[in-house]
Design an enzyme around this catalytic site. Structure first.
Site, PDB file in Angstrom:
ATOM      1  N   LEU A 151       0.826  -1.198   0.000  1.00  0.00           N
ATOM      2  CA  LEU A 151       0.000   0.000   0.000  1.00  0.00           C
ATOM      3  C   LEU A 151       0.863   1.252   0.000  1.00  0.00           C
ATOM      4  O   LEU A 151       0.526   2.258  -0.631  1.00  0.00           O
ATOM      5  CB  LEU A 151      -0.934   0.003   1.213  1.00  0.00           C
ATOM      6  CG  LEU A 151      -1.855   1.229   1.309  1.00  0.00           C
ATOM      7  CD1 LEU A 151      -2.807   1.274   0.124  1.00  0.00           C
ATOM      8  CD2 LEU A 151      -2.627   1.219   2.620  1.00  0.00           C
ATOM      9  N   TYR A 152       1.987   1.217   0.727  1.00  0.00           N
ATOM     10  CA  TYR A 152       2.901   2.364   0.726  1.00  0.00           C
ATOM     11  C   TYR A 152       3.285   2.735  -0.703  1.00  0.00           C
ATOM     12  O   TYR A 152       3.189   3.895  -1.119  1.00  0.00           O
ATOM     13  CB  TYR A 152       4.140   2.026   1.543  1.00  0.00           C
ATOM     14  CG  TYR A 152       5.283   2.998   1.375  1.00  0.00           C
ATOM     15  CD1 TYR A 152       5.161   4.314   1.817  1.00  0.00           C
ATOM     16  CD2 TYR A 152       6.474   2.599   0.781  1.00  0.00           C
ATOM     17  CE1 TYR A 152       6.216   5.224   1.650  1.00  0.00           C
ATOM     18  CE2 TYR A 152       7.524   3.490   0.625  1.00  0.00           C
ATOM     19  CZ  TYR A 152       7.390   4.796   1.062  1.00  0.00           C
ATOM     20  OH  TYR A 152       8.424   5.680   0.896  1.00  0.00           O
ATOM     21  N   ALA A 153       3.704   1.748  -1.493  1.00  0.00           N
ATOM     22  CA  ALA A 153       4.084   2.003  -2.875  1.00  0.00           C
ATOM     23  C   ALA A 153       2.899   2.488  -3.694  1.00  0.00           C
ATOM     24  O   ALA A 153       3.037   3.381  -4.544  1.00  0.00           O
ATOM     25  CB  ALA A 153       4.678   0.741  -3.498  1.00  0.00           C
TER      26      ALA A 153
END
Length: 338
Positions: A151-153
């Protein structure tokens, strides 16, 4: 210049703000000093910045729409550098909402501020993690990056798309930088080098994922700052050679927008990274070899040919030199004898 730097009390934001102040620029720093990691470290960074008369701090959450709008209206920055984010790949598995609040909602508020004041250039941090499932090395900005595996990416990939839309609709020149495994003095305690150093000095084992066989493009923080400094006065522009029938993912024919890699352009095995740290500390590490973690990739490496062409950027710091500087800082900051 009047430069607004978000995440100014964070790792990269602190180094950039300090460099700007040393050059005589006026810096408005934005950081909410949240407790994701030891706030005393953030406070120490901030104290150094506030000792310079050219620095002004705003303790503000990027997701505070009214607060951010008021800050832009009052300060009217000529340049904006967004380095604030909810960082960490593994933490995104535990608290995904923090990533949307900071990295998506917060970035929208920055774009809205830029829409209002029309800065000469918006620079913002993306990440090498956007390459995700792409196994072609080195990672090239002209290759498609559409398969993030965390999700960060995904939030950082969203930032790139959001910046393009605002560059197109409102003419805000925007450059996104995909950072590759940044390390150095004043680093975050949740980062590998910091955790390894702390554990080795305490005589504790270190967790080594991927059985130590992972390879990373470790990039020294001052080399990252060199790239950002070079980009400030080189705003993005539409690419006149852009072909909508074969669109280049790193540039745009309809907007002043581009994507660049900032990395050392070399793969280093994690075990070599640990060996250098052992040499600098004069101690051996006890290794706890573990499998790959969800969201990890086996290898990263930046292709910086485009970055050199645009900015003249060439990283200078070797792993040996960079790790040595980190160790010197760590020992001095924490008053530890190796």
């Amino acid at each position: 210049m009047a430069i607004l730097v978000t995440g100014s009390a964070g790792f990269i934001g602190f180094h950039l703000s300090r460099r700007l102040l040393e050059r005589g620029e006026a810096v408005v720093g934005v950081d909410d000093l949240n407790p994701y990691y030891d706030p005393r470290l953030k406070a120490a960074r901030l104290a150094i910045l506030e000792s310079n008369a050219g620095y002004r701090h705003a303790k503000l959450d990027l997701a505070d729409r009214e607060g951010m709008a008021a800050l832009f209206a009052e300060t009217r920055p000529t340049h904006v550098v967004n380095l604030a984010a909810q960082a960490g790949v593994r933490y995104s598995l535990e608290k995904p909402e923090a990533y949307v609040d900071s990295n998506v909602v917060g970035f929208l508020n920055i774009l809205e501020g830029c829409r209002t004041v029309q800065p000469a250039h918006l620079l913002y941090a993306s990440t090498s993690s956007v390459y995700g499932a792409n196994g072609k090395l080195p990672f090239n900005v002209h290759d498609h990056a559409v398969h993030p595996i965390t999700l960060y990416a995904a939030t950082k990939l969203a930032n790139e798309a959001m910046a393009h839309s605002y560059a197109h609709l409102f003419g805000v020149p925007a450059t996104g930088f995909r950072f590759f495994t940044v390390y150095g003095p004043w680093g975050r305690p949740d980062m590998a080098l910091f955790k390894f150093t702390d554990a080795i000095l305490k005589g504790q084992p270190i967790d080594v994922y991927g059985q130590g066989q992972m390879q990373r493009d470790f990039t020294y923080v001052e080399d990252i700052v060199d790239g950002l400094m070079a980009a400030l006065s080189r705003p993005a522009a539409p690419n006149p050679a852009w072909d909508p029938q074969a669109p280049d993912p790193a540039t745009s024919g309809v907007a002043p927008w581009r994507i660049l890699n900032l990395g050392a352009s070399r793969r280093v095995e994690l075990m070599r990274y640990i060996e250098v740290l052992e040499e600098k500390l004069g101690r051996k590490a006890e290794l706890n070899l573990l499998p790959m973690q969800p969201g990890d990739v086996a290898r990263t490496e930046a292709d910086t040919e485009e970055t050199f062409k645009v900015l003249g950027y060439a990283p200078k710091t070797s792993i040996e030199e960079g790790v040595g500087r980190f160790v010197d800082w760590y020992l001095d900051y924490y008053g530890v004898k190796p």
